[in-house]
Design an enzyme around this catalytic site. Structure first.
Site, PDB file in Angstrom:
ATOM      1  CE  LYS A 112      -4.291  -2.071   1.285  1.00  0.00           C
ATOM      2  NZ  LYS A 112      -5.241  -2.481   2.322  1.00  0.00           N
ATOM      3  NE  ARG A 126      -6.987  -8.628   0.371  1.00  0.00           N
ATOM      4  CZ  ARG A 126      -6.532  -7.820  -0.565  1.00  0.00           C
ATOM      5  NH1 ARG A 126      -5.517  -7.013  -0.327  1.00  0.00           N
ATOM      6  NH2 ARG A 126      -7.075  -7.819  -1.764  1.00  0.00           N
TER       7      ARG A 126
HETATM    8  N1  PMM Z   1      -7.200  -4.127   0.846  1.00  0.00           N
HETATM    9  C1  PMM Z   1      -7.525  -4.160  -0.461  1.00  0.00           C
HETATM   10  C2  PMM Z   1      -8.543  -5.017  -0.931  1.00  0.00           C
HETATM   11  N2  PMM Z   1      -9.194  -5.836  -0.088  1.00  0.00           N
HETATM   12  N3  PMM Z   1      -9.544  -6.650   2.090  1.00  0.00           N
HETATM   13  C3  PMM Z   1      -9.251  -6.626   3.403  1.00  0.00           C
HETATM   14  N4  PMM Z   1      -9.924  -7.435   4.254  1.00  0.00           N
HETATM   15  N5  PMM Z   1      -8.278  -5.824   3.900  1.00  0.00           N
HETATM   16  C4  PMM Z   1      -7.569  -4.968   3.110  1.00  0.00           C
HETATM   17  O1  PMM Z   1      -6.703  -4.226   3.635  1.00  0.00           O
HETATM   18  C5  PMM Z   1      -7.867  -4.948   1.717  1.00  0.00           C
HETATM   19  C6  PMM Z   1      -8.873  -5.830   1.239  1.00  0.00           C
HETATM   20  C7  PMM Z   1      -6.819  -3.267  -1.429  1.00  0.00           C
HETATM   21  O2  PMM Z   1      -5.587  -3.804  -1.798  1.00  0.00           O
HETATM   22  P1  PMM Z   1      -5.314  -4.520  -3.241  1.00  0.00           P
HETATM   23  O3  PMM Z   1      -5.703  -3.544  -4.305  1.00  0.00           O
HETATM   24  O4  PMM Z   1      -3.882  -4.830  -3.211  1.00  0.00           O
HETATM   25  O5  PMM Z   1      -6.153  -5.752  -3.310  1.00  0.00           O
END
Ligand code: PMM
Length: 266
Positions: free
Chosen positions: A211, A244
């Site tokens: 991020k 994640r």
């Molecule tokens: N961040 C993203 C997408 N989904 N879900 C959860 N539970 N927590 C997060 O911090 C989160 C998520 C955005 O990141 P990406 O674009 O790398 O998927």
């Protein structure tokens, strides 16, 4: 020694996610990438069909389902544990019918009023993330008195809503929502105070991977994977139940080092 958190491997089946957009937007490449992440030690694959990057506009829900369905089918058929990253009840219902283990809702049930009801009737774990509005407006909502206190308070209301809808306490996870209506300072404070989220009594998922607040450690998102792996270990030390991440192998390695540190067998 504390338990090893579950490692959720990120699989964005989208043309436009900030960190890996477009890389896995054909079902075959997405399925192959998921298998690679599982070989590297991922416990769960988090499949998303809609980008939540800051500024992103919503897509049509039929398009979201069309993107994720073939991928979920193939992964469930392989016996892989799947999490479905969606804010939409209809997409969640499809995922549940296809056999996902988790519904990961970045809006914590705020985006689609039907979501909590759909999840409560099913044998899935619901991940409620802290959220303050759609991606095209969230950066304007990053105002807090004390970010940890406010996120804890707002997550408590989501926990209450989930339980009122009939979601069992054992089927609920929470997530601070790093980068969603949060500045870099907010993200660091939430990480520093992770134990206060853990104290709410639900498993906590941490999504720091690649991020923007990690930009000091790597200009390009993929250059932030080492920083992400260190955050995975520090999150584990603070009691996180899951992390994640995009680069599964670095995080799994870092968690093995932690295990060795605490005297766990390798
Ligand atoms: N961040 C993203 C997408 N989904 N879900 C959860 N539970 N927590 C997060 O911090 C989160 C998520 C955005 O990141 P990406 O674009 O790398 O998927």
């Amino acid at each position: 020694m504390a338990n090893r958190p579950l490692v959720f491997g990120v699989l964005n089946v989208t043309p436009d996610s900030f960190s890996d957009g477009g890389r896995w937007d054909s079902p075959d490449s997405a399925i192959e990438h998921a298998r690679v992440m599982v070989s590297a030690g991922a416990d769960v694959i988090d499949v998303g069909g809609e980008s939540t990057r800051p500024g992103a506009a919503r897509i049509d829900d039929g398009e979201e389902r069309r993107r994720v369905e073939p991928v979920i089918r193939a992964l469930v058929a392989d016996g892989i544990s799947v999490s479905l990253d969606t804010m939409r009840a209809d997409t969640a219902r499809l995922g549940i019918d296809l056999g996902v283990d988790y519904v990961n809702d970045v809006s914590g049930g705020l985006s689609d009023p039907a979501m909590l009801g759909v999840v409560s009737g099913a044998d899935v774990t619901y991940v409620a993330m802290h959220w303050r509005g759609e991606s095209d407006v969230m950066d304007g909502n990053a105002t807090y008195g004390d970010v940890t206190r406010d996120v804890v308070t707002e997550l408590r209301t989501r926990i209450d809503a989930a339980q009122d809808a009939g979601i069992a306490p054992g089927k609920l996870w929470i997530d601070p929502g790093l980068g969603f209506a949060k500045t870099a300072d907010h993200n660091w404070q939430l990480l520093r105070d992770l134990d206060q989220l853990v104290a709410l009594g639900y498993p906590v998922l941490v999504g720091a991977s690649r991020k923007r607040f990690l930009a000091p450690f790597g200009e390009n998102p993929a250059d932030r994977d080492q920083a992400t792996a260190i955050i995975s270990v520090l999150s584990a030390e603070s009691g996180a139940a899951g992390v994640r991440v995009h680069d599964v192998s670095l995080t799994v390695d870092a968690l093995r080092v932690r295990r060795a540190w605490w005297g766990g067998a390798e």
